[in-house]
Scaffold this active site. Structure first.
Site, PDB file in Angstrom:
ATOM      1  CG  HIS A 177      -3.002   4.419  -1.671  1.00 33.42           C
ATOM      2  ND1 HIS A 177      -2.949   3.516  -0.638  1.00 33.42           N
ATOM      3  CD2 HIS A 177      -3.045   3.682  -2.817  1.00 33.42           C
ATOM      4  CE1 HIS A 177      -2.976   2.293  -1.114  1.00 33.42           C
ATOM      5  NE2 HIS A 177      -3.028   2.361  -2.435  1.00 33.42           N
ATOM      6  CD  GLU A 183      -3.380   5.951   1.899  1.00 34.35           C
ATOM      7  OE1 GLU A 183      -2.196   5.667   2.193  1.00 34.35           O
ATOM      8  OE2 GLU A 183      -4.214   5.107   1.534  1.00 34.35           O
ATOM      9  CG  HIS A 224      -0.030   3.284   3.091  1.00 38.04           C
ATOM     10  ND1 HIS A 224      -0.598   3.300   1.836  1.00 38.04           N
ATOM     11  CD2 HIS A 224       1.198   2.726   2.953  1.00 38.04           C
ATOM     12  CE1 HIS A 224       0.249   2.766   0.970  1.00 38.04           C
ATOM     13  NE2 HIS A 224       1.341   2.408   1.625  1.00 38.04           N
ATOM     14  CD  GLU A 270      -2.885   1.515   6.152  1.00 37.78           C
ATOM     15  OE1 GLU A 270      -3.348   2.676   6.242  1.00 37.78           O
ATOM     16  OE2 GLU A 270      -2.694   0.929   5.076  1.00 37.78           O
TER      17      GLU A 270
END
EC number: 3.5.1.96
Length: 338
Positions: free
Chosen positions: A61, A64, A153, A217
């Protein structure tokens, strides 16, 4: 374009030529071989075979940024001789055009297009997914060392649990206790156990090549230069041990929390609605019976006390995931793989 792989930092070079397929090879003074396979795809091979074959990806993404800065520093330290390479490596910056645009994606979410799902899309990201699949296959099948994939991420929302990992659905395989221990040492506070196949990059590596793979994450989305890199020190140091071969994967989990996905909420129509506040954080806890989402002829209410939501988002096409609902697990033996 410079003829040397290492004359520019990896991230700067990638963003300067985000769609260049140019392949370049260079050998460092100690014999480590660097091969730029594609824009944002760098393979690094040591002089002697290592104990693992590790893929470290980021920027799937484009907004990010912290993971891209972590990878850029690792690669820079390898170039400068400050980090010795003792495992086969591939570094991937997933979606450079989206990173330039400072957007999650350009036309379609790249992390929904792996495992062949790109064949049903005409978006720009579809071609990138196909190319990354081919490069990943070539990397993992080029040796028989145990395979690792850490896909880094950051999340759109804030979170009561800032750093967590998603464990792809394993089908008949079992969870790795040593990987739980590694993640905990890397500063990960929780692991979510997926309950079905998906189009994510980590699921592709896990299912197709048996890799110990995770979507990781690390905090909240921020712009380039706005990240406090001290917050990622544990993860960065753990990845350095993977690079230099000193990580032995012998730790066992102590306090890391385990959650099972109990519902993957799918957006079915444009009438889909989330019944959670915009400012609510990931892992907000609810009592049984709370309405979290509704759509045509559908609603999701929590089935038990303690359920929590993760990754809520409404601006996805119908048919795609809009939210995960998870619940804490105290005993992994209570869970079975189909």
């Amino acid at each position: 374009m410079n003829s040397s792989v290492s004359t520019q930092r990896f991230l700067a070079r990638t963003l300067a030529a985000p769609e260049s397929p140019t392949s370049l090879t260079e050998t460092l003074a100690d014999g480590t071989r660097l091969t730029l396979l594609d824009a944002g795809v760098l393979r690094i091979s040591p002089t002697q075979p290592g104990s693992h074959r590790a893929l470290i990806s980021c920027g799937v993404h484009g907004n990010e940024t912290a993971p891209m800065e972590i990878v850029d520093q690792l690669v820079s330290d390898i170039f400068n001789g400050q980090l010795k390479v003792n495992n086969e490596l591939m570094f991937v910056i997933g979606n450079p055009p989206a990173a330039i645009a400072e957007q999650r994606f350009v036309e379609e979410n790249l992390n929904r297009l792996f495992s062949g799902k790109h064949r049903h899309s005409t978006a720009k990201e579809a071609a990138r997914a196909a190319r990354l699949e081919a490069l990943t296959e070539a990397f993992f099948l080029d040796g028989d060392e145990p395979r690792l994939h850490y896909d880094l991420h950051t999340a759109i929302r804030g979170s009561y649990i800032e750093k967590f990992a998603v464990y792809p659905y394993l089908h008949s395989r079992t969870w790795s206790e040593s990987q739980f221990g590694f993640l905990e040492q890397a500063g990960i506070e929780a692991v979510l156990l997926s309950n079905q196949p998906s189009g994510t990059y980590s699921y592709f590596s896990s299912h197709e090549f048996g890799a110990d793979a995770f979507t990781i994450e690390l905090g909240k989305v921020r712009k380039f230069g706005d990240n406090d890199m001290r917050r990622f020190a544990q993860m960065t140091e753990s990845l350095r041990r993977v690079v230099d071969g000193t990580e032995r994967f012998v730790a066992r989990r102590q306090a890391i929390k385990i959650f099972a996905v109990v519902e993957e909420v799918i957006k079915r129509s444009e009438n889909f609605k989330l019944h959670i506040p915009d400012e609510a954080k990931n892992f907000t806890e609810y009592d049984a019976g709370a309405l979290l989402a509704s759509d045509d002829d559908y609603e999701y209410r929590t089935q038990r006390d303690g359920e929590r939501f993760v990754f809520p988002i409404t601006n996805v096409p119908p048919g795609q995931r809009a939210m995960l609902v998870v619940a804490p697990v105290t005993d992994l033996t209570e869970l079975t793989e189909a």
